[in-house]
Design a protein around this motif. Structure first.
Motif, PDB file in Angstrom:
ATOM      1  N   LEU A 201      -2.398   9.827   3.646  1.00 35.26           N
ATOM      2  CA  LEU A 201      -2.785   9.032   4.779  1.00 35.26           C
ATOM      3  C   LEU A 201      -1.556   9.091   5.914  1.00 35.26           C
ATOM      4  O   LEU A 201      -0.416   9.369   5.445  1.00 35.26           O
ATOM      5  CB  LEU A 201      -3.164   7.702   4.247  1.00 35.26           C
ATOM      6  N   SER A 202      -1.893   8.851   6.845  1.00 29.87           N
ATOM      7  CA  SER A 202      -0.693   8.496   7.816  1.00 29.87           C
ATOM      8  C   SER A 202      -0.122   7.281   7.913  1.00 29.87           C
ATOM      9  O   SER A 202       1.106   7.026   8.042  1.00 29.87           O
ATOM     10  CB  SER A 202      -1.029   8.763   9.402  1.00 29.87           C
ATOM     11  N   GLY A 203      -0.657   6.147   7.214  1.00 32.03           N
ATOM     12  CA  GLY A 203      -0.422   4.884   7.162  1.00 32.03           C
ATOM     13  C   GLY A 203      -0.926   4.037   6.060  1.00 32.03           C
ATOM     14  O   GLY A 203      -2.032   4.406   5.749  1.00 32.03           O
ATOM     15  N   GLY A 204      -0.319   2.895   5.644  1.00 33.54           N
ATOM     16  CA  GLY A 204      -1.300   1.906   4.771  1.00 33.54           C
ATOM     17  C   GLY A 204      -2.473   1.176   5.450  1.00 33.54           C
ATOM     18  O   GLY A 204      -2.975   0.619   4.660  1.00 33.54           O
TER      19      GLY A 204
ATOM     20  N   VAL B  71      -0.368  -0.504  -4.283  1.00 31.56           N
ATOM     21  CA  VAL B  71      -1.741   0.116  -4.927  1.00 31.56           C
ATOM     22  C   VAL B  71      -1.992   1.382  -3.984  1.00 31.56           C
ATOM     23  O   VAL B  71      -1.424   1.381  -2.595  1.00 31.56           O
ATOM     24  CB  VAL B  71      -2.695  -0.956  -4.571  1.00 31.56           C
ATOM     25  N   SER B  72      -2.688   2.195  -4.329  1.00 29.14           N
ATOM     26  CA  SER B  72      -3.127   3.477  -3.437  1.00 29.14           C
ATOM     27  C   SER B  72      -4.578   3.535  -3.648  1.00 29.14           C
ATOM     28  O   SER B  72      -5.313   3.265  -4.750  1.00 29.14           O
ATOM     29  CB  SER B  72      -2.501   4.575  -4.130  1.00 29.14           C
ATOM     30  N   ILE B  73      -5.240   3.819  -2.572  1.00 27.48           N
ATOM     31  CA  ILE B  73      -6.589   3.847  -2.517  1.00 27.48           C
ATOM     32  C   ILE B  73      -7.117   5.425  -2.849  1.00 27.48           C
ATOM     33  O   ILE B  73      -8.241   5.811  -3.161  1.00 27.48           O
ATOM     34  CB  ILE B  73      -7.391   3.681  -1.151  1.00 27.48           C
ATOM     35  N   GLY B  74      -6.282   6.336  -3.146  1.00 22.30           N
ATOM     36  CA  GLY B  74      -6.787   7.467  -3.611  1.00 22.30           C
ATOM     37  C   GLY B  74      -5.680   8.950  -3.252  1.00 22.30           C
ATOM     38  O   GLY B  74      -4.462   8.612  -2.762  1.00 22.30           O
TER      39      GLY B  74
ATOM     40  N   ALA C  45      -5.735   1.917   3.956  1.00 23.07           N
ATOM     41  CA  ALA C  45      -5.733   1.569   2.740  1.00 23.07           C
ATOM     42  C   ALA C  45      -6.225  -0.095   2.788  1.00 23.07           C
ATOM     43  O   ALA C  45      -6.734  -0.694   2.027  1.00 23.07           O
ATOM     44  CB  ALA C  45      -4.284   1.701   2.090  1.00 23.07           C
TER      45      ALA C  45
ATOM     46  N   TYR D 192      -4.894  11.330  -1.653  1.00 28.23           N
ATOM     47  CA  TYR D 192      -4.851  12.226  -0.363  1.00 28.23           C
ATOM     48  C   TYR D 192      -4.003  11.562   0.541  1.00 28.23           C
ATOM     49  O   TYR D 192      -3.451  10.427   0.554  1.00 28.23           O
ATOM     50  CB  TYR D 192      -6.389  12.212   0.263  1.00 28.23           C
TER      51      TYR D 192
ATOM     52  N   LEU E 218       0.976  -1.201   0.080  1.00 28.98           N
ATOM     53  CA  LEU E 218      -0.090   0.039  -0.093  1.00 28.98           C
ATOM     54  C   LEU E 218       0.768   1.263   0.044  1.00 28.98           C
ATOM     55  O   LEU E 218       1.748   1.293   1.045  1.00 28.98           O
ATOM     56  CB  LEU E 218      -0.837  -0.016   1.262  1.00 28.98           C
ATOM     57  N   SER E 219       0.826   2.104  -0.839  1.00 31.01           N
ATOM     58  CA  SER E 219       1.739   3.056  -1.174  1.00 31.01           C
ATOM     59  C   SER E 219       1.079   4.262  -1.871  1.00 31.01           C
ATOM     60  O   SER E 219       0.130   4.160  -2.964  1.00 31.01           O
ATOM     61  CB  SER E 219       2.983   2.734  -1.801  1.00 31.01           C
ATOM     62  N   PRO E 220       1.294   5.582  -1.667  1.00 32.23           N
ATOM     63  CA  PRO E 220       0.765   6.862  -2.361  1.00 32.23           C
ATOM     64  C   PRO E 220       1.130   6.671  -3.764  1.00 32.23           C
ATOM     65  O   PRO E 220       0.657   7.315  -4.664  1.00 32.23           O
ATOM     66  CB  PRO E 220       1.382   8.083  -1.621  1.00 32.23           C
TER      67      PRO E 220
ATOM     68  N   GLY F  73       3.186   0.467   5.163  1.00 37.63           N
ATOM     69  CA  GLY F  73       4.132   1.564   5.582  1.00 37.63           C
ATOM     70  C   GLY F  73       3.438   2.597   6.359  1.00 37.63           C
ATOM     71  O   GLY F  73       2.506   2.836   6.367  1.00 37.63           O
TER      72      GLY F  73
END
Ligand SMILES: OB(O)c1ccc2cc[nH]c2c1
Length: 238
Positions: free
Chosen positions: A137-140, A130-133, A143, A135, A86-88, A113
């Motif tokens: 976030l403080s962590g994965g 994969v990113s959920i969007g 997500a 914006y 999970l990553s931006p 992460g």
């Protein structure tokens, strides 16, 4: 379907999965979720998981060793699994990708992460990022929960009412219609008459018009590949 989650905050995952559809799916044995604390895969007494970035800059970077040790621990059983970071920087998670994950993967490892990111070398051991969007976030972990929730809802038998999985917005290609329940009149705010009519054909048409109206207003980007009938209704709305 089995999910294995790597995180430094296991309680975030463990708390959420006990409730609702996920809790029922876990109780039915339709899905299994195992959460691993990355700190258990460190080698120092302080269970350190991050360090200062090479090249300078603000914040801390999560070190590769705990991720590597955890991934090797999971892979020891030699069972197939899809490893998702999970990553931006990841590709955008969509309902279509949720469907693909549900159809193609019997087991997924969701790697969470935090901080300013994780050591780039972790990506050598994952299948997807994969990113959920778009914006911050403080962590994965959030997500990971979004992915677990949306994939589990697609597993046959996971939901009490199979229809609601199909009825969920995005499955049909546009947003959902408005929902109402008792009371019929709340401080003068009344339920639309058509929903009280018992005329299922009229209700279905009203719901379709409302769904298309909502989609046109809030998510016109979803209005692709409409059926001729839906296109006719949409044109009436314009
Ligand atoms: O956009 B995202 O889905 C996402 C995923 C993981 C992390 C970790 C820190 N920020 C994140 C954002």
């Amino acid at each position: 379907m089995k999910f294995e989650v790597l995180t430094i905050f296991p309680e975030i995952i463990e708390c959420y999965i006990k409730h609702g559809v996920l809790g029922k799916a876990l109780n039915k044995g339709i899905v299994e979720v195992k959460v691993y604390n990355l700190r258990d895969f460190t080698s120092d007494k302080h269970k350190k998981v991050d360090d200062y970035p090479y090249g300078g800059g603000a914040g801390m970077v999560m070190q590769i060793e705990p991720f590597y040790n955890a991934i090797m621990h999971l892979k020891a059983d030699e069972k197939p699994r899809k490893l998702v970071l999970l990553s931006p920087q990841g590709r955008k998670f969509t309902q279509k990708l949720a469907q693909k994950f549900m159809e193609e993967s019997k087991a997924m490892v969701l790697i969470c992460g935090r901080y300013e990111g994780i050591d780039e070398r972790v990506k050598a051991f994952v299948d997807e990022e994969v990113s959920i969007g778009d914006y911050v976030l403080s962590g994965g972990e959030l997500a990971a929960l979004v992915i677990i929730d949306s994939v589990v809802r697609l597993i046959p038998g996971a939901l009490g009412d199979e229809l609601s999985a199909v009825e969920d917005s995005f499955m049909k290609g546009f947003l959902d219609y408005p929902h109402y329940t008792r009371p019929e009149d709340f401080k003068g705010m009344k339920v639309p008459e058509v929903l009280l009519s018992g005329d299922h054909k009229k209700i279905a048409l009203w719901r379709k018009r409302q769904a298309l109206k909502n989609t046109l207003k809030n998510r016109p980007d979803l209005l692709k590949n409409l059926s001729p009938e839906d296109m006719r209704i949409l044109k009436e709305l314009c």
